[in-house]
Design a protein around this motif. Sequence first.
Motif, PDB file in Angstrom:
ATOM      1  N   GLN A 218     -17.529  -7.177  -5.551  1.00  0.00           N
ATOM      2  CA  GLN A 218     -17.461  -6.121  -4.545  1.00  0.00           C
ATOM      3  C   GLN A 218     -18.584  -6.248  -3.524  1.00  0.00           C
ATOM      4  O   GLN A 218     -18.353  -6.152  -2.311  1.00  0.00           O
ATOM      5  CB  GLN A 218     -17.516  -4.753  -5.210  1.00  0.00           C
ATOM      6  N   TYR A 219     -19.809  -6.466  -4.003  1.00  0.00           N
ATOM      7  CA  TYR A 219     -20.944  -6.583  -3.092  1.00  0.00           C
ATOM      8  C   TYR A 219     -20.791  -7.822  -2.203  1.00  0.00           C
ATOM      9  O   TYR A 219     -21.011  -7.753  -0.985  1.00  0.00           O
ATOM     10  CB  TYR A 219     -22.261  -6.661  -3.864  1.00  0.00           C
ATOM     11  N   VAL A 220     -20.409  -8.947  -2.803  1.00  0.00           N
ATOM     12  CA  VAL A 220     -20.278 -10.184  -2.031  1.00  0.00           C
ATOM     13  C   VAL A 220     -19.199 -10.038  -0.967  1.00  0.00           C
ATOM     14  O   VAL A 220     -19.389 -10.414   0.197  1.00  0.00           O
ATOM     15  CB  VAL A 220     -19.973 -11.375  -2.965  1.00  0.00           C
TER      16      VAL A 220
ATOM     17  N   GLN B 268     -18.017  -7.305   0.421  1.00  0.00           N
ATOM     18  CA  GLN B 268     -18.456  -6.353   1.449  1.00  0.00           C
ATOM     19  C   GLN B 268     -19.451  -6.995   2.403  1.00  0.00           C
ATOM     20  O   GLN B 268     -19.389  -6.798   3.615  1.00  0.00           O
ATOM     21  CB  GLN B 268     -19.079  -5.127   0.783  1.00  0.00           C
ATOM     22  N   THR B 269     -20.378  -7.776   1.853  1.00  0.00           N
ATOM     23  CA  THR B 269     -21.381  -8.430   2.693  1.00  0.00           C
ATOM     24  C   THR B 269     -20.757  -9.492   3.581  1.00  0.00           C
ATOM     25  O   THR B 269     -21.135  -9.636   4.755  1.00  0.00           O
ATOM     26  CB  THR B 269     -22.485  -9.053   1.818  1.00  0.00           C
TER      27      THR B 269
ATOM     28  N   SER C 148     -31.917 -11.149   6.995  1.00  0.00           N
ATOM     29  CA  SER C 148     -32.013 -10.560   5.650  1.00  0.00           C
ATOM     30  C   SER C 148     -33.466 -10.363   5.244  1.00  0.00           C
ATOM     31  O   SER C 148     -33.837  -9.336   4.661  1.00  0.00           O
ATOM     32  CB  SER C 148     -31.293 -11.445   4.625  1.00  0.00           C
TER      33      SER C 148
ATOM     34  N   LEU D 168     -24.227 -10.968  -8.523  1.00  0.00           N
ATOM     35  CA  LEU D 168     -24.232  -9.797  -7.646  1.00  0.00           C
ATOM     36  C   LEU D 168     -22.938  -8.990  -7.702  1.00  0.00           C
ATOM     37  O   LEU D 168     -22.939  -7.825  -7.277  1.00  0.00           O
ATOM     38  CB  LEU D 168     -24.492 -10.238  -6.197  1.00  0.00           C
TER      39      LEU D 168
ATOM     40  N   VAL E 202     -24.760  -2.864   4.647  1.00  0.00           N
ATOM     41  CA  VAL E 202     -24.634  -2.224   3.341  1.00  0.00           C
ATOM     42  C   VAL E 202     -25.671  -1.113   3.150  1.00  0.00           C
ATOM     43  O   VAL E 202     -25.457  -0.164   2.390  1.00  0.00           O
ATOM     44  CB  VAL E 202     -24.754  -3.277   2.220  1.00  0.00           C
ATOM     45  N   TYR E 203     -26.789  -1.217   3.880  1.00  0.00           N
ATOM     46  CA  TYR E 203     -27.854  -0.217   3.743  1.00  0.00           C
ATOM     47  C   TYR E 203     -27.604   1.031   4.597  1.00  0.00           C
ATOM     48  O   TYR E 203     -28.394   1.970   4.566  1.00  0.00           O
ATOM     49  CB  TYR E 203     -29.208  -0.825   4.123  1.00  0.00           C
TER      50      TYR E 203
ATOM     51  N   ARG F  58     -21.411 -14.553  -7.159  1.00  0.00           N
ATOM     52  CA  ARG F  58     -20.484 -13.497  -7.563  1.00  0.00           C
ATOM     53  C   ARG F  58     -20.740 -13.053  -9.001  1.00  0.00           C
ATOM     54  O   ARG F  58     -20.575 -11.870  -9.326  1.00  0.00           O
ATOM     55  CB  ARG F  58     -19.046 -13.974  -7.403  1.00  0.00           C
TER      56      ARG F  58
ATOM     57  N   ASN G 188     -19.288  -7.763   6.434  1.00  0.00           N
ATOM     58  CA  ASN G 188     -20.334  -7.310   7.351  1.00  0.00           C
ATOM     59  C   ASN G 188     -20.868  -8.460   8.200  1.00  0.00           C
ATOM     60  O   ASN G 188     -21.167  -8.279   9.391  1.00  0.00           O
ATOM     61  CB  ASN G 188     -21.484  -6.667   6.569  1.00  0.00           C
TER      62      ASN G 188
ATOM     63  N   PHE H 106     -29.545 -13.915  -4.318  1.00  0.00           N
ATOM     64  CA  PHE H 106     -29.346 -13.036  -3.169  1.00  0.00           C
ATOM     65  C   PHE H 106     -29.830 -13.716  -1.888  1.00  0.00           C
ATOM     66  O   PHE H 106     -29.102 -13.800  -0.891  1.00  0.00           O
ATOM     67  CB  PHE H 106     -30.118 -11.739  -3.436  1.00  0.00           C
TER      68      PHE H 106
END
Length: 320
Positions: A128-130, A132-133, A207, A125, A145-146, A122, A136, A194
């Motif tokens: 927010q990104y963590v 959201q992932t 990934s 990265l 995310v892509y 966290r 997902n 990542f």
Amino acid sequence: MREVLFLRQNQAKWREYESTPARTPEELANRFIELTDDLSYARTFYPDSSTTAYLNALTGKLHQALYKNKSAEQGRFVHFWLRELPLLVARHHGTLGVALLFFVLCTALGALSAALDDSFVRVVLGDQYVNQTLANIERGDPMAVYKGANESVMFLYITVNNIKVSLLAFATGLLPGLGTGTILFRNGMMLGAFQQFFYQKGVLLPSLLTIWIHGTLEISAIVLAGGAGLVMSRGILFPGTYARRESFRRAARDGMQLVLGLAPIFILAGFLEGFVTRHTEMPLAASLLIIGGSAGFIIWYFILYPRRLHQQQTKAFPVS
């Protein structure tokens, strides 16, 4: 550099240029550029020397031959990609290798840090990104995310951002080793954290098959841009037999050519990330073909091909 040493290092090349005609207009143009560099250096440090007079006359002859045939400018673009850039890469293979080794160590450190401390991901990265992932992954589409942004907008944004990072990695080479090292360190730590994050969540393979569609070219180009920054740093810190100012000038020119040569790779990587990576459902064979093709190109163009060209050049123009 003493004049006698300057002569010893370059005399064989000058004699070759004087006695053996260039085989192509592109080779003639390349000789002219090298001679003007040597003449500029000689005028600076040996203004009244016979060496300077000799170089001035020889450069004048090449200038006349060059501009008698205007086709010397044709094919210059192709010549840069087929010979100039690969030979430049070969000349600095050692420094580029140092950049790669440092980046790999930073990536390993990032993965280890993420394995030992869950909160590290966290920090690197962002929450927010963590978050959201994680959402997902729970929905069964860890690489979603892509898929969010418009393809064209994503392509332009990523390409411009990657080129900015590469220019920054090069320009910070002015802070001998520190600026470029910081950028390689940050990107390596992010990559390691990542990939460790996806490993911990049990989705490492998806990934890898998705991210490295564009990441093979993108990460390679960032490392090479960092290597270009280290080339400039080396010119400042270790001038060798040159005056420090002259060493810096030559190293900065080489580093800038390396960075400019990476632009098409960043554009292609941006295209892949914007238009191709989002198709996470693509067949395994397609993903492996793109990743393998990208890796094969990097290995061939930046390692194998430059070495072969350098060996051919050494045989054609042996150092006496």
